[in-house]
Design a protein around this motif. Structure first.
Motif, PDB file in Angstrom:
ATOM      1  N   VAL A  27       0.837  -1.210   0.000  1.00  0.00           N
ATOM      2  CA  VAL A  27       0.000   0.000   0.000  1.00  0.00           C
ATOM      3  C   VAL A  27       0.873   1.263   0.000  1.00  0.00           C
ATOM      4  O   VAL A  27       0.701   2.127  -0.866  1.00  0.00           O
ATOM      5  N   PRO A  28       1.854   1.409   0.893  1.00  0.00           N
ATOM      6  CA  PRO A  28       2.699   2.606   0.811  1.00  0.00           C
ATOM      7  C   PRO A  28       3.610   2.616  -0.422  1.00  0.00           C
ATOM      8  O   PRO A  28       3.921   3.680  -0.961  1.00  0.00           O
ATOM      9  N   ASP A  31       1.979   4.266  -2.956  1.00  0.00           N
ATOM     10  CA  ASP A  31       1.571   5.602  -2.500  1.00  0.00           C
ATOM     11  C   ASP A  31       0.048   5.697  -2.427  1.00  0.00           C
ATOM     12  O   ASP A  31      -0.558   6.683  -2.794  1.00  0.00           O
ATOM     13  N   ALA A  32      -0.565   4.606  -1.970  1.00  0.00           N
ATOM     14  CA  ALA A  32      -2.021   4.530  -1.859  1.00  0.00           C
ATOM     15  C   ALA A  32      -2.449   4.984  -0.463  1.00  0.00           C
ATOM     16  O   ALA A  32      -1.780   4.699   0.521  1.00  0.00           O
ATOM     17  N   SER A  33      -3.565   5.657  -0.390  1.00  0.00           N
ATOM     18  CA  SER A  33      -4.056   6.121   0.912  1.00  0.00           C
ATOM     19  C   SER A  33      -5.494   5.695   1.167  1.00  0.00           C
ATOM     20  O   SER A  33      -6.003   5.903   2.257  1.00  0.00           O
ATOM     21  N   ARG A  34      -6.140   5.082   0.162  1.00  0.00           N
ATOM     22  CA  ARG A  34      -7.540   4.654   0.293  1.00  0.00           C
ATOM     23  C   ARG A  34      -7.676   3.283  -0.347  1.00  0.00           C
ATOM     24  O   ARG A  34      -7.576   3.141  -1.552  1.00  0.00           O
ATOM     25  N   VAL A  35      -7.918   2.266   0.463  1.00  0.00           N
ATOM     26  CA  VAL A  35      -7.945   0.883  -0.012  1.00  0.00           C
ATOM     27  C   VAL A  35      -9.378   0.404  -0.194  1.00  0.00           C
ATOM     28  O   VAL A  35     -10.221   0.596   0.678  1.00  0.00           O
ATOM     29  N   LEU A  54      -4.974  -1.244   7.595  1.00  0.00           N
ATOM     30  CA  LEU A  54      -4.911  -0.440   6.373  1.00  0.00           C
ATOM     31  C   LEU A  54      -6.048   0.572   6.304  1.00  0.00           C
ATOM     32  O   LEU A  54      -7.092   0.384   6.918  1.00  0.00           O
ATOM     33  N   PRO A  55      -5.862   1.633   5.527  1.00  0.00           N
ATOM     34  CA  PRO A  55      -6.889   2.675   5.401  1.00  0.00           C
ATOM     35  C   PRO A  55      -8.006   2.275   4.425  1.00  0.00           C
ATOM     36  O   PRO A  55      -8.101   2.792   3.319  1.00  0.00           O
ATOM     37  N   TRP A  89     -15.860   9.151  -1.870  1.00  0.00           N
ATOM     38  CA  TRP A  89     -14.465   8.789  -1.699  1.00  0.00           C
ATOM     39  C   TRP A  89     -13.966   8.195  -2.988  1.00  0.00           C
ATOM     40  O   TRP A  89     -14.732   7.890  -3.889  1.00  0.00           O
ATOM     41  N   SER A  92      -7.655   4.172  -4.023  1.00  0.00           N
ATOM     42  CA  SER A  92      -6.419   4.261  -4.790  1.00  0.00           C
ATOM     43  C   SER A  92      -5.787   2.892  -5.004  1.00  0.00           C
ATOM     44  O   SER A  92      -4.836   2.758  -5.758  1.00  0.00           O
TER      45      SER A  92
END
Length: 105
Positions: A27-28, A31-35, A54-55, A89, A92
Motif C-alpha cells: 500500500v505505501p 503511495d495509496a491512501s484509500r484501499v 490499512l486505510p 471517496w 487508490s
C-alpha cells in the motif's frame, strides 16, 4: 516459498502466511491512501484479518466467479464513489484476500 512477479499492469507478491505483511508493504509502495477490499461475504472474515491496519474506504462484496462485464463495471464505479449519497471517496488500490480459489479475469 516466497516470490514476487511484476508485469504491467500488475504485480504479484506471494509469501506463505505473510499476506497481511505483504499488503501492508505494498500500500505505501503504491503511495495509496484509500484501499478498496474486494471479497465475497464468505471471504469477509479472512479479508478483515489481512486489512486490519490499512486505510480501507470501501468493502465490495458483490463478487461472482467469472465476472460478467456489468458486475465489473459496478465494482469500478464503487471504486470511484461510494454507494452512499452522503459520502464520497475514491479508492487508490484494491485487493482480495489470499487463498481465494476464484480467479480474476
Amino acid at each position: 516459498m516466497r516470490f514476487e512477479h511484476e508485469t504491467l499492469p500488475q504485480r504479484v507478491c506471494f509469501a506463505t502466511g505473510e499476506a497481511r505483511a505483504m499488503l501492508a508493504g505494498e500500500v505505501p509502495r503504491l503511495d495509496a491512501s484509500r484501499v478498496m477490499v474486494i471479497a465475497s461475504a464468505a471471504e469477509a472474515g479472512r479479508a478483515e484479518q489481512v486489512v486490519t491496519d490499512l486505510p480501507v474506504v470501501h468493502r465490495h462484496d458483490k463478487v461472482v466467479m467469472h465476472v460478467p462485464v456489468g458486475v465489473a463495471e459496478r465494482a469500478r464505479t464503487a471504486a470511484i464513489t461510494s454507494t452512499s449519497t452522503s459520502t464520497s471517496w475514491s479508492a487508490s488500490v484494491a485487493g482480495r484476500p489470499p487463498g481465494s480459489r476464484k480467479r480474476w479475469r
